[in-house]
Design a protein around this motif. Structure first.
Motif, PDB file in Angstrom:
ATOM      1  N   HIS A 111     -15.443 -19.591 -56.802  1.00 30.24           N
ATOM      2  CA  HIS A 111     -14.360 -18.643 -57.043  1.00 30.24           C
ATOM      3  C   HIS A 111     -14.666 -17.344 -56.309  1.00 30.24           C
ATOM      4  N   LYS A 112     -13.837 -16.995 -55.357  1.00 37.01           N
ATOM      5  CA  LYS A 112     -14.146 -15.882 -54.471  1.00 37.01           C
ATOM      6  C   LYS A 112     -13.913 -14.517 -55.118  1.00 37.01           C
ATOM      7  N   LYS A 113     -12.964 -14.428 -56.024  1.00 35.66           N
ATOM      8  CA  LYS A 113     -12.633 -13.135 -56.618  1.00 35.66           C
ATOM      9  C   LYS A 113     -12.737 -13.224 -58.137  1.00 35.66           C
ATOM     10  N   GLY A 114     -13.683 -12.485 -58.685  1.00 34.49           N
ATOM     11  CA  GLY A 114     -13.788 -12.416 -60.134  1.00 34.49           C
ATOM     12  C   GLY A 114     -14.228 -13.706 -60.773  1.00 34.49           C
ATOM     13  N   THR A 115     -13.737 -13.901 -62.000  1.00 32.35           N
ATOM     14  CA  THR A 115     -14.105 -15.058 -62.808  1.00 32.35           C
ATOM     15  C   THR A 115     -12.946 -16.046 -62.826  1.00 32.35           C
ATOM     16  N   PRO A 116     -13.205 -17.341 -62.698  1.00 34.11           N
ATOM     17  CA  PRO A 116     -12.112 -18.313 -62.770  1.00 34.11           C
ATOM     18  C   PRO A 116     -11.420 -18.268 -64.121  1.00 34.11           C
ATOM     19  N   THR A 117     -10.160 -18.626 -64.139  1.00 34.41           N
ATOM     20  CA  THR A 117      -9.376 -18.592 -65.371  1.00 34.41           C
ATOM     21  C   THR A 117      -9.841 -19.679 -66.327  1.00 34.41           C
ATOM     22  N   ALA A 118      -9.489 -19.496 -67.582  1.00 30.59           N
ATOM     23  CA  ALA A 118      -9.811 -20.507 -68.582  1.00 30.59           C
ATOM     24  C   ALA A 118      -9.156 -21.835 -68.231  1.00 30.59           C
ATOM     25  N   GLU A 119      -7.974 -21.785 -67.624  1.00 28.77           N
ATOM     26  CA  GLU A 119      -7.275 -23.004 -67.215  1.00 28.77           C
ATOM     27  C   GLU A 119      -8.072 -23.738 -66.138  1.00 28.77           C
ATOM     28  N   SER A 120      -8.583 -22.986 -65.150  1.00 25.17           N
ATOM     29  CA  SER A 120      -9.373 -23.610 -64.087  1.00 25.17           C
ATOM     30  C   SER A 120     -10.624 -24.267 -64.650  1.00 25.17           C
ATOM     31  N   LEU A 121     -11.290 -23.584 -65.570  1.00 26.97           N
ATOM     32  CA  LEU A 121     -12.521 -24.127 -66.137  1.00 26.97           C
ATOM     33  C   LEU A 121     -12.253 -25.357 -66.984  1.00 26.97           C
ATOM     34  N   LEU A 122     -11.136 -25.360 -67.711  1.00 28.37           N
ATOM     35  CA  LEU A 122     -10.814 -26.535 -68.520  1.00 28.37           C
ATOM     36  C   LEU A 122     -10.528 -27.736 -67.623  1.00 28.37           C
ATOM     37  N   LEU A 123      -9.715 -27.527 -66.579  1.00 24.29           N
ATOM     38  CA  LEU A 123      -9.339 -28.640 -65.708  1.00 24.29           C
ATOM     39  C   LEU A 123     -10.504 -29.122 -64.863  1.00 24.29           C
ATOM     40  N   ALA A 124     -11.521 -28.276 -64.669  1.00 23.26           N
ATOM     41  CA  ALA A 124     -12.708 -28.708 -63.927  1.00 23.26           C
ATOM     42  C   ALA A 124     -13.442 -29.824 -64.660  1.00 23.26           C
ATOM     43  N   GLY A 125     -13.194 -29.969 -65.940  1.00 21.66           N
ATOM     44  CA  GLY A 125     -13.819 -31.023 -66.723  1.00 21.66           C
ATOM     45  C   GLY A 125     -13.085 -32.347 -66.671  1.00 21.66           C
ATOM     46  N   TRP A 126     -12.089 -32.426 -65.798  1.00 21.32           N
ATOM     47  CA  TRP A 126     -11.307 -33.656 -65.664  1.00 21.32           C
ATOM     48  C   TRP A 126     -11.195 -34.032 -64.181  1.00 21.32           C
ATOM     49  N   VAL A 127     -11.110 -35.322 -63.911  1.00 17.49           N
ATOM     50  CA  VAL A 127     -10.713 -35.817 -62.596  1.00 17.49           C
ATOM     51  C   VAL A 127      -9.248 -36.201 -62.702  1.00 17.49           C
ATOM     52  N   LEU A 128      -8.417 -35.589 -61.863  1.00 15.23           N
ATOM     53  CA  LEU A 128      -6.971 -35.778 -61.930  1.00 15.23           C
ATOM     54  C   LEU A 128      -6.496 -36.547 -60.705  1.00 15.23           C
ATOM     55  N   VAL A 129      -5.840 -37.670 -60.942  1.00 15.02           N
ATOM     56  CA  VAL A 129      -5.361 -38.517 -59.855  1.00 15.02           C
ATOM     57  C   VAL A 129      -3.874 -38.757 -60.046  1.00 15.02           C
ATOM     58  N   PHE A 130      -3.092 -38.463 -58.991  1.00 20.05           N
ATOM     59  CA  PHE A 130      -1.657 -38.737 -59.027  1.00 20.05           C
ATOM     60  C   PHE A 130      -1.378 -40.005 -58.223  1.00 20.05           C
ATOM     61  N   THR A 131      -0.527 -40.871 -58.767  1.00 20.37           N
ATOM     62  CA  THR A 131      -0.149 -42.086 -58.058  1.00 20.37           C
ATOM     63  C   THR A 131       1.307 -42.426 -58.331  1.00 20.37           C
ATOM     64  N   THR A 132       1.927 -43.046 -57.333  1.00 20.46           N
ATOM     65  CA  THR A 132       3.292 -43.552 -57.517  1.00 20.46           C
ATOM     66  C   THR A 132       3.281 -45.021 -57.940  1.00 20.46           C
ATOM     67  N   LEU A 133       2.100 -45.622 -58.014  1.00 21.90           N
ATOM     68  CA  LEU A 133       1.986 -47.010 -58.455  1.00 21.90           C
ATOM     69  C   LEU A 133       1.935 -47.062 -59.978  1.00 21.90           C
ATOM     70  N   ALA A 134       2.810 -47.843 -60.566  1.00 23.75           N
ATOM     71  CA  ALA A 134       2.853 -47.946 -62.023  1.00 23.75           C
ATOM     72  C   ALA A 134       1.536 -48.513 -62.554  1.00 23.75           C
ATOM     73  N   PRO A 135       1.114 -48.102 -63.748  1.00 20.13           N
ATOM     74  CA  PRO A 135      -0.134 -48.634 -64.332  1.00 20.13           C
ATOM     75  C   PRO A 135      -0.162 -50.150 -64.413  1.00 20.13           C
ATOM     76  N   ALA A 136       1.005 -50.775 -64.558  1.00 20.53           N
ATOM     77  CA  ALA A 136       1.041 -52.235 -64.617  1.00 20.53           C
ATOM     78  C   ALA A 136       0.710 -52.863 -63.268  1.00 20.53           C
ATOM     79  N   VAL A 137       0.904 -52.100 -62.172  1.00 18.79           N
ATOM     80  CA  VAL A 137       0.613 -52.606 -60.830  1.00 18.79           C
ATOM     81  C   VAL A 137      -0.822 -52.304 -60.434  1.00 18.79           C
ATOM     82  N   LEU A 138      -1.246 -51.070 -60.674  1.00 20.25           N
ATOM     83  CA  LEU A 138      -2.605 -50.643 -60.345  1.00 20.25           C
ATOM     84  C   LEU A 138      -3.164 -49.908 -61.546  1.00 20.25           C
ATOM     85  N   SER A 139      -4.167 -50.485 -62.177  1.00 20.48           N
ATOM     86  CA  SER A 139      -4.698 -49.901 -63.401  1.00 20.48           C
ATOM     87  C   SER A 139      -5.327 -48.545 -63.118  1.00 20.48           C
TER      88      SER A 139
END
Length: 305
Positions: A263-291
């Motif tokens: 983080h180049k300026k100051g302290t990262p937001t609480a939102e940034s720190l919370l989401l850093a604890g997750w891996v987020l993947v977006f897909t257009t393939l339905a879960p039934a097609v690709l788990s």
């Protein structure tokens, strides 16, 4: 790099130790090495491959290095030898990088891994060009290779895709305009999500607060949300699913520390720190097609950390 000249029997031998034991036999099997001419052995040919493909030496410099180590050879002879090495190198890579899990991916799709790298000219202090590459994940064949100036960023708009293609990309490609362009060509997406570069809506079109959704009392390590992504102004909507993978405590702490350091300026937001604890993947393939498992394998555990 000069060790290849001053100490060829140490560094090169160490490199050979990492190759499949049947490498020399494969050189003959795939017709890369047919008979001894200027290049007397498969090992000498492999040194040529390393110089040209690994160290990115020009043909003339490869020929000069080979001449200093063994015997006189022209850059034309080097080029002719390299042309025959493609199937051999590809077979070696398959032995060194087994993709047994990929063999169980859904059939009928071509998974295209997309990424970019910066290129610097000799002596340069900054980036001169950008190399954009698309590669078939299963065959390890390049689908497209593009060179742009430094001002051209990462976007899926650079690539021609088709129905049946699945573009696999990191968070640098998580921009709605590029993703929308790929979807309009009939392709599907598996993209590491940057939640700060897109707007999110839920399945009924209401604004989605991702942090709030993930903070709700849940014990699952995996959450799947039906979403619509859109640009800040609401254009270029792309519908699909976000698979959110909760990191364990140790992984999450490392990710948050990295977030703070980056983080180049100051302290990262609480939102940034919370989401850093997750891996987020977006897909257009339905879960039934690709788990959801495959989303994590391809993006986090596999190719696109």
């Amino acid at each position: 790099m000069q060790l290849l000249l001053t100490d060829p029997d140490t560094l090169f031998e160490e490199l050979l130790q990492d190759l499949p034991p049947e490498t020399a036999h494969m050189a003959r099997e795939f017709k890369a090495f047919v008979r001894a001419k200027k290049v007397k052995t498969p090992e000498q040919l492999l040194r040529v491959v390393f110089l040209y493909c690994g160290l990115d030496k020009p043909l003339r410099e490869v020929a000069g290095t080979f001449t200093a180590l063994y015997e006189s050879i022209t850059d034309q002879s080097v080029a002719e030898g390299l042309r025959a090495c493609g199937p051999w190198v590809q077979a070696m890579l398959r032995r060194m990088l087994p993709l047994s899990s990929v063999g169980t991916l859904p059939t009928g799709f071509r998974f295209v891994v997309i990424d970019a790298s910066s290129i610097q000219a000799p002596g340069a202090t900054g980036t001169d060009h950008r190399l954009h590459i698309a590669m078939d994940l299963v065959s390890l064949q390049f689908v497209a290779v593009l060179v742009s100036d430094v001002h051209t960023g990462e976007t899926l708009k650079h690539f021609t895709l088709a129905p049946g293609d699945v573009a696999v990309a990191d968070r640098g490609y998580a921009h709605c305009q590029g993703m929308r362009a790929a979807v309009q060509q009939g392709a599907d997406l598996i993209v590491r999500l940057n939640p700060f570069s897109v707007g999110l809506r839920d399945a009924v079109g209401a604004p989605l607060e991702l942090c709030a959704a993930l903070k709700r009392p849940h014990t699952e390590t995996l959450r799947t949300l039906a979403v619509a992504l859109c640009a800040t102004g609401g254009q270029h909507e792309v519908r699909g699913w976000v698979h959110a993978y909760r990191l364990n405590a140790e992984q999450a702490n490392r990710a948050r520390q990295k977030c703070r350091q980056g983080h180049k300026k100051g302290t990262p937001t609480a939102e940034s720190l919370l989401l850093a604890g997750w891996v987020l993947v977006f897909t257009t393939l339905a879960p039934a097609v690709l788990s959801p498992f495959w989303g994590r394998f391809l993006i986090h555990d596999g190719t696109m950390c």
